[in-house]
Design an enzyme around this catalytic site. Structure first.
Site, mmCIF file in Angstrom:
data_model
loop_
_atom_site.group_PDB
_atom_site.id
_atom_site.type_symbol
_atom_site.label_atom_id
_atom_site.label_comp_id
_atom_site.label_asym_id
_atom_site.label_seq_id
_atom_site.Cartn_x
_atom_site.Cartn_y
_atom_site.Cartn_z
ATOM 1 C CE1 TYR A 156 7.236 11.802 15.067
ATOM 2 C CE2 TYR A 156 6.750 9.422 14.315
ATOM 3 C CZ TYR A 156 6.901 11.268 13.390
ATOM 4 O OH TYR A 156 5.393 11.645 12.792
ATOM 5 C CD GLU A 158 6.408 4.953 24.602
ATOM 6 O OE1 GLU A 158 5.429 5.335 24.740
ATOM 7 O OE2 GLU A 158 6.702 3.500 24.782
ATOM 8 C CE LYS A 160 4.037 12.560 16.191
ATOM 9 N NZ LYS A 160 3.546 14.145 15.574
ATOM 10 C CG ASN A 185 5.091 4.568 5.941
ATOM 11 O OD1 ASN A 185 4.533 4.063 7.045
ATOM 12 N ND2 ASN A 185 6.436 4.521 5.955
ATOM 13 C CB SER A 200 12.000 11.295 0.001
ATOM 14 O OG SER A 200 12.583 11.460 0.840
ATOM 15 C CG PHE A 202 14.245 3.405 -2.383
ATOM 16 C CD1 PHE A 202 15.333 3.650 -1.932
ATOM 17 C CD2 PHE A 202 13.370 2.134 -2.452
ATOM 18 C CE1 PHE A 202 15.628 1.996 -1.233
ATOM 19 C CE2 PHE A 202 13.394 1.848 -2.178
ATOM 20 C CZ PHE A 202 14.468 1.301 -0.769
ATOM 21 C CD GLN A 220 12.279 -3.758 5.741
ATOM 22 O OE1 GLN A 220 12.815 -4.830 4.610
ATOM 23 N NE2 GLN A 220 13.107 -2.922 5.165
HETATM 24 N N1 UDP Z 1 13.924 2.642 4.050
HETATM 25 C C1 UDP Z 1 14.912 1.113 3.080
HETATM 26 N N2 UDP Z 1 16.085 2.286 2.584
HETATM 27 C C2 UDP Z 1 15.901 3.412 3.088
HETATM 28 C C3 UDP Z 1 14.582 3.461 3.960
HETATM 29 C C4 UDP Z 1 14.588 3.111 4.178
HETATM 30 O O1 UDP Z 1 14.931 0.350 3.293
HETATM 31 O O2 UDP Z 1 16.708 4.624 1.647
HETATM 32 C C5 UDP Z 1 13.247 0.965 5.160
HETATM 33 C C6 UDP Z 1 12.766 1.186 6.491
HETATM 34 O O3 UDP Z 1 13.916 -0.057 7.068
HETATM 35 C C7 UDP Z 1 11.474 0.828 6.711
HETATM 36 C C8 UDP Z 1 10.865 1.804 4.888
HETATM 37 O O4 UDP Z 1 11.999 1.526 4.524
HETATM 38 O O5 UDP Z 1 11.389 -1.045 6.536
HETATM 39 C C9 UDP Z 1 10.113 2.749 5.696
HETATM 40 O O6 UDP Z 1 11.080 3.482 6.126
HETATM 41 P P1 UDP Z 1 10.551 5.126 6.397
HETATM 42 O O7 UDP Z 1 12.127 5.695 6.539
HETATM 43 O O8 UDP Z 1 10.300 6.042 4.956
HETATM 44 O O9 UDP Z 1 9.706 5.451 7.084
HETATM 45 P P2 UDP Z 1 9.356 4.044 8.685
HETATM 46 O O10 UDP Z 1 8.050 3.234 8.782
HETATM 47 O O11 UDP Z 1 10.363 3.671 9.353
HETATM 48 O O12 UDP Z 1 9.169 5.619 9.680
#
Ligand code: UDP
Length: 332
Positions: A156, A158, A160, A185, A200, A202, A220
């Site tokens: 994804y 690379e 993009k 995001n 989505s 959560f 993070q």
């Molecule tokens: N994440 C999480 N739980 C989930 C899905 C994602 O903690 O059920 C974390 C993921 O590891 C990342 C952040 O939430 O640090 C955003 O993840 P997402 O997949 O939404 O988008 P990304 O920014 O990583 O492309």
């Protein structure tokens, strides 16, 4: 201008999450929208809603394999091309990484060639993922990123980056007039419940009474932009006269940790939430926040929906979907 002389706005990926919001916005502004989508990660109900607009037309096709005749036939009638066609959730884009890469390279090339032939203006939906796990914070467009070209996200990231390269090469060669949006995001109604992205996931977990899956320790960060704001920026970027050729960051500057997101969502849902910690995915960026000075200066744009407002709207929409899905089960 009548509908017939007006020409088409082509939205590749128009049945997807951001794409379907964009199609609706364009249709409401009176544009004729030609939606091209392979329905790989689309939410089919998005198409049903769009099909109610008389100026909407759908063509099924996969840009990774070139463009379908039904699109090529429209030729010079196409005056704008938005390329939002690619799975954007890490879980979904890693399910078929070769296809993800080809969608971005072959797909973007095919759409750029169409832009060249038709004289249409082209906008690439790129991503904050081009910055990888950034060592500059917040990320301005001039930052060149810290991306692994061999890791699981590379198809994804690379892909993009290569799509951006192609897009600017077409512009430099005078072959097409282009725009590149680096979308951070984004969340909102019409995401698939099984999309796999954090908001989505959560919300679906809260509604199902399940534990929220925090990957890693939750320290993070991300900065989440409500979809209406993102779409507003995309349309402005497409239509603006720009002083220079460069990508434009589109995102919300309110940065928070994933643990803080859990807390905020619990407040929005008005319910106590329980969490379960899972392994952090490989190459998961540690922090991310856009520098949107360019969008402010060039587009007069900044997000107007706070995280709390956006989460309320998104939660309400998911709750409605959840109820609708449960009705048949309850009736059994
Ligand atoms: N994440 C999480 N739980 C989930 C899905 C994602 O903690 O059920 C974390 C993921 O590891 C990342 C952040 O939430 O640090 C955003 O993840 P997402 O997949 O939404 O988008 P990304 O920014 O990583 O492309």
């Amino acid at each position: 201008m009548t509908a017939d002389t007006q020409g088409w706005t082509l939205v590749a990926g128009g049945a997807g999450f951001i794409g379907s919001h964009l199609c609706r916005r364009l249709l409401e502004a009176g544009e004729r929208v030609l939606c091209l989508d392979n329905l790989q990660t689309a939410r089919i109900a998005n198409l049903d809603t769009l099909a109610r607009y008389p100026r909407f037309r759908f063509v099924r096709g996969d840009i990774a394999h070139g463009l379908p005749p039904a699109v090529l036939r429209e030729g010079a009638a196409i005056r704008r091309i938005y390329n939002l066609a690619c799975a954007a959730s890490p879980v979904l884009y890693q399910a078929d990484p070769e296809h993800t890469m080809l969608t971005n390279v072959v797909g973007t090339d095919s759409l750029l060639r169409l832009a060249e032939q038709s004289g249409a203006r082209f906008l690439l939906a790129s991503t904050s993922e081009v910055y990888g796990d950034p060592d500059v914070h917040p990320q301005p467009e001039a930052y060149r990123g810290n991306v692994s070209c061999t890791g699981p996200r590379a198809c994804y990231d690379e892909g993009k980056r290569a799509a951006e390269t192609l897009t600017f090469d077409f512009a430099r060669m005078g072959r097409a007039e282009v725009r590149v949006a680096r979308i951070f995001n984004t969340y909102g109604p019409h995401m698939r419940v099984d999309d796999g992205r954090v908001i989505s996931n959560f919300i679906a977990q809260v509604l199902a009474g399940e534990r929220l899956t925090i990957y890693g320790d939750g320290s993070q960060t991300r900065s989440f932009c409500y979809v209406d704001d993102t779409v507003d920026a995309l349309v402005r970027l497409m239509e603006a006269d720009l002083p220079d050729q460069q990508p434009v960051n589109i995102g919300n500057c309110q940065e928070l940790t994933i643990a803080e997101l859990v807390e905020t969502l619990g407040e929005v849902a008005g319910a106590p939430v329980r969490v379960a910690h899972h392994a952090l995915p490989t190459d998961d960026p540690q922090r991310r926040r856009p520098d949107i000075s360019t969008a402010r200066a060039w587009l007069g744009w900044e997000p107007s929906t706070s995280l709390r407002q956006g989460l309320h709207k998104t939660y309400a929409w998911f709750a409605e979907e959840h109820r609708a899905l449960r009705v048949p089960a309850a009736a059994e």
